[in-house]
Design an enzyme around this catalytic site. Sequence first.
Site, PDB file in Angstrom:
ATOM      1  N   TYR A   4       0.825  -1.212   0.000  1.00 37.17           N
ATOM      2  CA  TYR A   4       0.000   0.000   0.000  1.00 37.17           C
ATOM      3  C   TYR A   4       0.864   1.270   0.000  1.00 37.17           C
ATOM      4  CZ  TYR A   4      -3.959  -3.043   1.214  1.00 37.17           C
ATOM      5  OH  TYR A   4      -4.924  -4.019   1.220  1.00 37.17           O
ATOM      6  N   LYS A  55       3.316 -15.550   1.583  1.00 40.76           N
ATOM      7  CA  LYS A  55       3.246 -16.239   0.291  1.00 40.76           C
ATOM      8  C   LYS A  55       4.689 -16.481  -0.141  1.00 40.76           C
ATOM      9  CE  LYS A  55       0.706 -17.726  -3.211  1.00 40.76           C
ATOM     10  NZ  LYS A  55      -0.158 -18.911  -3.109  1.00 40.76           N
ATOM     11  N   ASP A  87      -3.167 -18.322   0.945  1.00 34.45           N
ATOM     12  CA  ASP A  87      -4.345 -18.951   0.330  1.00 34.45           C
ATOM     13  C   ASP A  87      -4.885 -20.058   1.239  1.00 34.45           C
ATOM     14  OD1 ASP A  87      -1.911 -20.123  -0.219  1.00 34.45           O
ATOM     15  OD2 ASP A  87      -2.364 -20.671  -2.280  1.00 34.45           O
ATOM     16  N   ASP A 111      -5.331  -7.059   5.802  1.00 31.25           N
ATOM     17  CA  ASP A 111      -6.508  -6.283   5.411  1.00 31.25           C
ATOM     18  C   ASP A 111      -7.636  -7.225   4.977  1.00 31.25           C
ATOM     19  OD1 ASP A 111      -8.215  -4.318   4.555  1.00 31.25           O
ATOM     20  OD2 ASP A 111      -6.956  -3.582   2.927  1.00 31.25           O
ATOM     21  N   ASP A 115     -11.147  -8.946   7.461  1.00 32.06           N
ATOM     22  CA  ASP A 115     -12.553  -8.837   7.063  1.00 32.06           C
ATOM     23  C   ASP A 115     -13.196 -10.213   6.969  1.00 32.06           C
ATOM     24  OD1 ASP A 115     -12.271  -6.080   6.855  1.00 32.06           O
ATOM     25  OD2 ASP A 115     -13.594  -5.984   5.105  1.00 32.06           O
TER      26      ASP A 115
END
Length: 222
Positions: A4, A55, A87, A111, A115
Amino acid sequence: RGIYFGKPRGFGTNDKGEETGFNTEIYSAAEIDRIARVAFEVARKRGGKLCSVDKANVLEASMLWRKRVTAIASEFPDVELSHMYVDNAAMQLVRNPKQFDTIVTNNIFGDILSDEASMITGSIGMLPSASVGESGPGLFEPIHGSAPDIAGQDKANPLATILSAAMLLKYGLGVESAAKRIEAAVTETLDNGFRTGDIYSPGTTLVGCKRMGEEVLKALES
Ligand SMILES: NC(=O)c1ccc[n+]([C@@H]2O[C@H](COP(=O)([O-])OP(=O)(O)OC[C@H]3O[C@@H](n4cnc5c(N)ncnc54)[C@H](O)[C@@H]3O)[C@@H](O)[C@H]2O)c1
């Protein structure tokens, strides 16, 4: 940090003359060490288990992440460290969320996973959060926003906000016993069957925001 904020970022043109957009996932060893230490400290105050999500099978930034988190683990021999690809973590959170105690991950994975995790509790009205750095002060708030669609109707679930106060006591002020009292009062209120609309199901007692707060206070005093 991470993708980001990483540079270079922007728009460009590739060698075929096509428009492109690009970002950079970048962490320094010092940044990862700092995040990892905070995570190990948090895990210590929880169930003593830390899962680092990355990852590392494809991303260099994740390879460094895993290397540094593994190195920092030697400072926290009392915390059990594991690693998981993001994943798989997304799947495991749905399959068996109870296997996790504390998760540490980069900005973008966190992030998305936070959620996803919020839905496991049934409502965002149930989830407190803490934004903590290396040294305080932290920021403690429910993960939800101001819920303008139900404002002034005595419908909001106050539990996320109440549990944020428990996080403040635990992670901000180090008063774990007081935090535990609040958490136990919330659990007792739910065990007593009280539910705001967002978590209501048949057979439970539908209450408003004010009453829910009063029931938590009652449980706290009992
Ligand atoms: N952490 C934050 O500061 C934060 C987070 C999200 C949104 N916001 C802000 O809040 C405002 C509204 O945003 P939004 O509508 O996208 O998100 P929201 O979280 O306020 O609401 C999303 C949905 O969840 C419901 N909801 C939220 N909290 C609830 C609670 N305690 N009990 C029952 N239901 C609840 C709302 O009624 C709404 O249907 C915006 O200004 C946004 O920027 C702030």
